[in-house]
Enzyme design. Structure first.
Site, PDB file in Angstrom:
ATOM      1  N   VAL A  53      -3.271  39.093  -9.561  1.00  0.00           N
ATOM      2  CA  VAL A  53      -2.342  39.204  -8.498  1.00  0.00           C
ATOM      3  C   VAL A  53      -1.075  39.790  -9.291  1.00  0.00           C
ATOM      4  CG1 VAL A  53      -0.979  38.211  -6.782  1.00  0.00           C
ATOM      5  CG2 VAL A  53      -3.429  37.442  -7.476  1.00  0.00           C
ATOM      6  N   CYS A  54      -0.471  40.843  -8.697  1.00  0.00           N
ATOM      7  CA  CYS A  54       0.776  41.486  -9.333  1.00  0.00           C
ATOM      8  C   CYS A  54       2.057  40.275  -9.103  1.00  0.00           C
ATOM      9  CB  CYS A  54       1.249  42.607  -8.440  1.00  0.00           C
ATOM     10  SG  CYS A  54       2.793  43.057  -9.054  1.00  0.00           S
ATOM     11  N   ILE A  55       2.506  40.181 -10.072  1.00  0.00           N
ATOM     12  CA  ILE A  55       3.786  38.913 -10.136  1.00  0.00           C
ATOM     13  C   ILE A  55       4.915  39.359  -9.121  1.00  0.00           C
ATOM     14  CG2 ILE A  55       4.705  39.791 -12.266  1.00  0.00           C
ATOM     15  CD1 ILE A  55       5.391  36.600 -12.557  1.00  0.00           C
TER      16      ILE A  55
END
Lengths: 118, 124
Positions: free
Chosen positions: A76-78
């Site tokens: 999941v993109c931070i």
């Protein structure tokens, strides 16, 4: 073939995540490799364990967790996650939060990057 | 990465209007981050995405960030090849002089060929 998957839309709201899930299942069944799955934009909502859909509906986050349990890297993109309040504490097991560099690595390390979104 | 020496050709495909959804803004963030990696990066602006490059935008009444100036740093971030589709500009009454950067203007008929040369397309 080695695939990576990019999912850009939120769960239930849009079919992108469902289509991606079916694609991943079918690819694995056919003996292909899934190098990784990356969630961006509202796609980050797909793996929150806070979701509690009605019992007669699919649990989208749980499904991704089961895919992750097969050893497939689910990221999941931070930056997208922080903006939307998705933290490491609330994501389902077998998924992780990391940076866009992971998407780049998945993309260049695969035969195909397949994007699911509008 | 499995092969440290390998440089991939990655193209950012921009098709959305700058405001009204977050695609364009988060798409810009992807460019800035990936620019730090040693790859062969390019970007193309077509359809409503050409509006993102328009000079003199004012988003104060929208209450959202105005980010068009950030496109000027793309070159410094390693995205040296930037294209804009001629028809998309024309359909919106824009000329390349009205943009915050001076991308290479190409006809829509060249886009498929350009995409064909890429290893990865990232569309936002």
């Amino acid at each position: 073939m080695k695939f990576s998957i990019l999912i850009l839309e939120g769960p239930y709201h849009h079919e992108a995540g469902d289509s991606a899930y079916r694609f991943v299942e079918a690819a694995l069944r056919k003996g292909h490799e899934i190098r990784g799955i990356f969630f961006y934009h509202d796609g980050v909502y797909n793996v929150t364990k806070l979701m509690e859909p009605p019992s007669d509906d699919r649990n989208i986050a749980k499904r991704w967790s089961e895919i992750g349990a097969k050893g497939i890297d689910i990221v999941v993109c931070i930056a997208a996650a922080k903006r939307r309040g998705i933290t490491p504490e609330i994501i389902v097991p077998n998924t992780r939060i990391s940076g866009l560099g992971q998407l780049l690595e998945m993309a260049v390390d695969s035969d195909r990057l397949v994007t699911f979104g509008d | 990465m499995s092969d440290e020496e390998k440089v991939s050709k990655i193209m950012f495909v921009n098709r959305r209007a700058p405001h009204g959804s977050i695609y364009a803004y988060e798409g810009l963030e992807v460019k800035l981050i990936m620019g730090a990696f040693d790859q062969d990066l390019s970007a193309i602006f077509m359809d409503d995405a050409v509006l993102a490059l328009k000079k003199g935008q004012d988003t104060s009444e929208l209450g959202v960030k105005e980010f068009s100036a950030t496109f000027r740093v793309l070159e410094d971030y390693g995205i040296e090849k930037i294209y804009v589709v001629e028809e998309s500009l024309k359909e919106r009454g824009l000329s390349v002089d009205e943009l915050v950067i001076q991308p290479e203007v190409i006809p829509i008929s060249k886009v498929a060929e350009l995409m064909e040369q890429q290893d990865v397309l990232l569309s936002f």
